[in-house]
Design an enzyme around this catalytic site. Structure first.
Site, mmCIF file in Angstrom:
data_model
loop_
_atom_site.group_PDB
_atom_site.id
_atom_site.type_symbol
_atom_site.label_atom_id
_atom_site.label_comp_id
_atom_site.label_asym_id
_atom_site.label_seq_id
_atom_site.Cartn_x
_atom_site.Cartn_y
_atom_site.Cartn_z
ATOM 1 N N GLY A 69 -0.704 34.247 7.087
ATOM 2 C CA GLY A 69 -0.509 33.077 6.241
ATOM 3 C C GLY A 69 0.928 32.678 5.972
ATOM 4 O O GLY A 69 1.211 32.025 4.970
ATOM 5 N N ASN A 93 2.560 30.412 7.420
ATOM 6 C CA ASN A 93 2.603 28.943 7.393
ATOM 7 C C ASN A 93 1.938 28.381 6.141
ATOM 8 O O ASN A 93 2.448 27.441 5.527
ATOM 9 C CB ASN A 93 1.921 28.375 8.643
ATOM 10 C CG ASN A 93 2.810 28.486 9.852
ATOM 11 O OD1 ASN A 93 3.788 27.759 9.972
ATOM 12 N ND2 ASN A 93 2.495 29.407 10.743
ATOM 13 N N LEU A 149 -8.784 30.692 12.405
ATOM 14 C CA LEU A 149 -9.342 31.126 13.681
ATOM 15 C C LEU A 149 -10.838 30.853 13.864
ATOM 16 O O LEU A 149 -11.477 31.437 14.723
ATOM 17 C CB LEU A 149 -9.058 32.624 13.892
ATOM 18 C CG LEU A 149 -7.571 32.973 13.976
ATOM 19 C CD1 LEU A 149 -7.367 34.464 14.160
ATOM 20 C CD2 LEU A 149 -6.872 32.200 15.091
ATOM 21 N N ILE A 184 -13.865 24.395 13.517
ATOM 22 C CA ILE A 184 -14.206 23.521 12.399
ATOM 23 C C ILE A 184 -15.477 22.747 12.779
ATOM 24 O O ILE A 184 -15.535 22.158 13.854
ATOM 25 C CB ILE A 184 -13.045 22.520 12.147
ATOM 26 C CG1 ILE A 184 -11.767 23.267 11.735
ATOM 27 C CG2 ILE A 184 -13.406 21.487 11.106
ATOM 28 C CD1 ILE A 184 -11.818 23.908 10.380
ATOM 29 N N ASN A 189 -3.431 20.422 12.611
ATOM 30 C CA ASN A 189 -3.363 21.824 13.047
ATOM 31 C C ASN A 189 -1.978 22.122 13.604
ATOM 32 O O ASN A 189 -1.288 21.224 14.088
ATOM 33 C CB ASN A 189 -4.408 22.067 14.145
ATOM 34 C CG ASN A 189 -4.448 23.514 14.605
ATOM 35 O OD1 ASN A 189 -4.413 24.439 13.785
ATOM 36 N ND2 ASN A 189 -4.505 23.735 15.909
ATOM 37 N N HIS A 230 -0.196 24.589 16.493
ATOM 38 C CA HIS A 230 -0.505 25.466 17.635
ATOM 39 C C HIS A 230 0.807 26.012 18.205
ATOM 40 O O HIS A 230 1.760 25.255 18.389
ATOM 41 C CB HIS A 230 -1.265 24.665 18.694
ATOM 42 C CG HIS A 230 -1.732 25.529 19.812
ATOM 43 N ND1 HIS A 230 -2.891 26.275 19.746
ATOM 44 C CD2 HIS A 230 -1.170 25.826 21.011
ATOM 45 C CE1 HIS A 230 -3.023 26.962 20.853
ATOM 46 N NE2 HIS A 230 -1.995 26.723 21.643
ATOM 47 N N GLU A 234 8.049 27.004 13.270
ATOM 48 C CA GLU A 234 6.959 26.613 12.375
ATOM 49 C C GLU A 234 7.453 26.487 10.936
ATOM 50 O O GLU A 234 7.135 25.526 10.238
ATOM 51 C CB GLU A 234 5.829 27.640 12.452
ATOM 52 C CG GLU A 234 5.141 27.632 13.799
ATOM 53 C CD GLU A 234 4.064 28.699 13.945
ATOM 54 O OE1 GLU A 234 3.231 28.561 14.835
ATOM 55 O OE2 GLU A 234 4.058 29.679 13.181
HETATM 56 C C1 GRF Z 1 0.912 30.554 13.894
HETATM 57 O O1 GRF Z 1 1.673 30.950 14.992
HETATM 58 C C2 GRF Z 1 0.255 29.222 14.165
HETATM 59 O O2 GRF Z 1 0.935 28.424 15.084
HETATM 60 C C3 GRF Z 1 -1.053 29.608 14.759
HETATM 61 O O3 GRF Z 1 -1.410 30.819 14.158
HETATM 62 C C4 GRF Z 1 -0.249 31.486 13.672
HETATM 63 C C5 GRF Z 1 -0.477 31.796 12.231
HETATM 64 O O4 GRF Z 1 0.540 32.560 11.664
HETATM 65 N N1 GRF Z 1 -2.018 28.550 14.661
HETATM 66 P P1 GRF Z 1 0.585 32.741 10.088
HETATM 67 O O5 GRF Z 1 -0.767 33.315 9.662
HETATM 68 O O6 GRF Z 1 0.834 31.409 9.475
HETATM 69 O O7 GRF Z 1 1.671 33.722 9.808
#
Ligand code: GRF
Length: 196
Positions: A14, A16, A87, A90, A104, A106, A176
């Site tokens: 988490g 992000n 993961l 949806i 999203n 990626h 990110e």
């Molecule tokens: C990130 O690399 C994002 O791009 C992908 O999953 C990862 C999640 O990382 N969809 P985190 O859980 O936010 O640390």
């Protein structure tokens, strides 16, 4: 003026999701109202609670039921949906309900290295195995096809010939952290402007 409400979906660490929560904490126009996870043991669950954000952990059955998800989000007046390392697929009815309002992130430059099974280190491993000289992140709308929704923004980084998965993962995370919340903010504000 009423704030735009967003829900963040996350399944793992988490970083992000957390970054988005802290970015919007001081903002006047947008707030994170809810975090949804499909895993009780996901580190983000506790982290989000510590931020004072409402957290719902839904089992697989519940997250596959678009009707239930719609009800939960509708009931809280959710306007936008952010997938941050989520993961599970949806449900289609949810995608249709929040058409062009699900964003999203990626960890590759789509359309490369997207689709089923392409997540986390599988993506980085494939990039390195194919001796790519660059990779990056893609922020995109979610549509009915996996990883194929309209691209909002992409940011690239170079890949060295002897790079490890861990090094590439770290570079991607930095991108990110730097760009995801800002792009989410710009996208929502732009959408609201064109609808007012
Ligand atoms: C990130 O690399 C994002 O791009 C992908 O999953 C990862 C999640 O990382 N969809 P985190 O859980 O936010 O640390």
């Amino acid at each position: 003026m009423q704030k735009v409400k967003i829900v963040v979906f996350a399944s793992g660490n988490g970083s992000n999701a957390l970054n988005i929560m802290s970015f919007f904490r001081e903002k006047d126009e947008i707030e994170v109202s809810l975090l949804i996870s499909n895993r009780q043991d996901a580190p983000i669950v506790e982290k989000a609670k510590n931020q004072g954000v409402e957290v719902l952990v839904l089992d697989n059955e519940a997250v596959s039921d678009g009707g239930q998800l719609i009800e939960i989000c509708q009931g809280r007046g959710i306007d936008f949906v952010i997938l941050a390392g989520y993961l599970r697929k949806i449900p289609l009815s949810f995608v249709r309900y929040y058409d062009n309002k699900i964003i999203n992130i990626h960890p590759s430059l789509l359309p490369k290295y997207g689709g089923k099974g392409m997540y986390g280190d599988y993506v980085h491993k494939a990039v390195l195995d194919n001796k790519e000289t660059n990779s990056g992140i893609t922020i995109h709308f979610v549509n009915e096809e996996f990883d194929k929704g309209e691209i909002i923004a992409q940011f690239a980084c170079e890949v060295e010939h002897d790079e490890t998965i861990e090094q590439l993962r770290n570079k991607i995370h930095l991108l990110e952290q730097q760009y995801f919340p800002k792009v989410v903010e710009e996208t929502i504000l732009k959408h609201n402007k064109s609808n007012n």
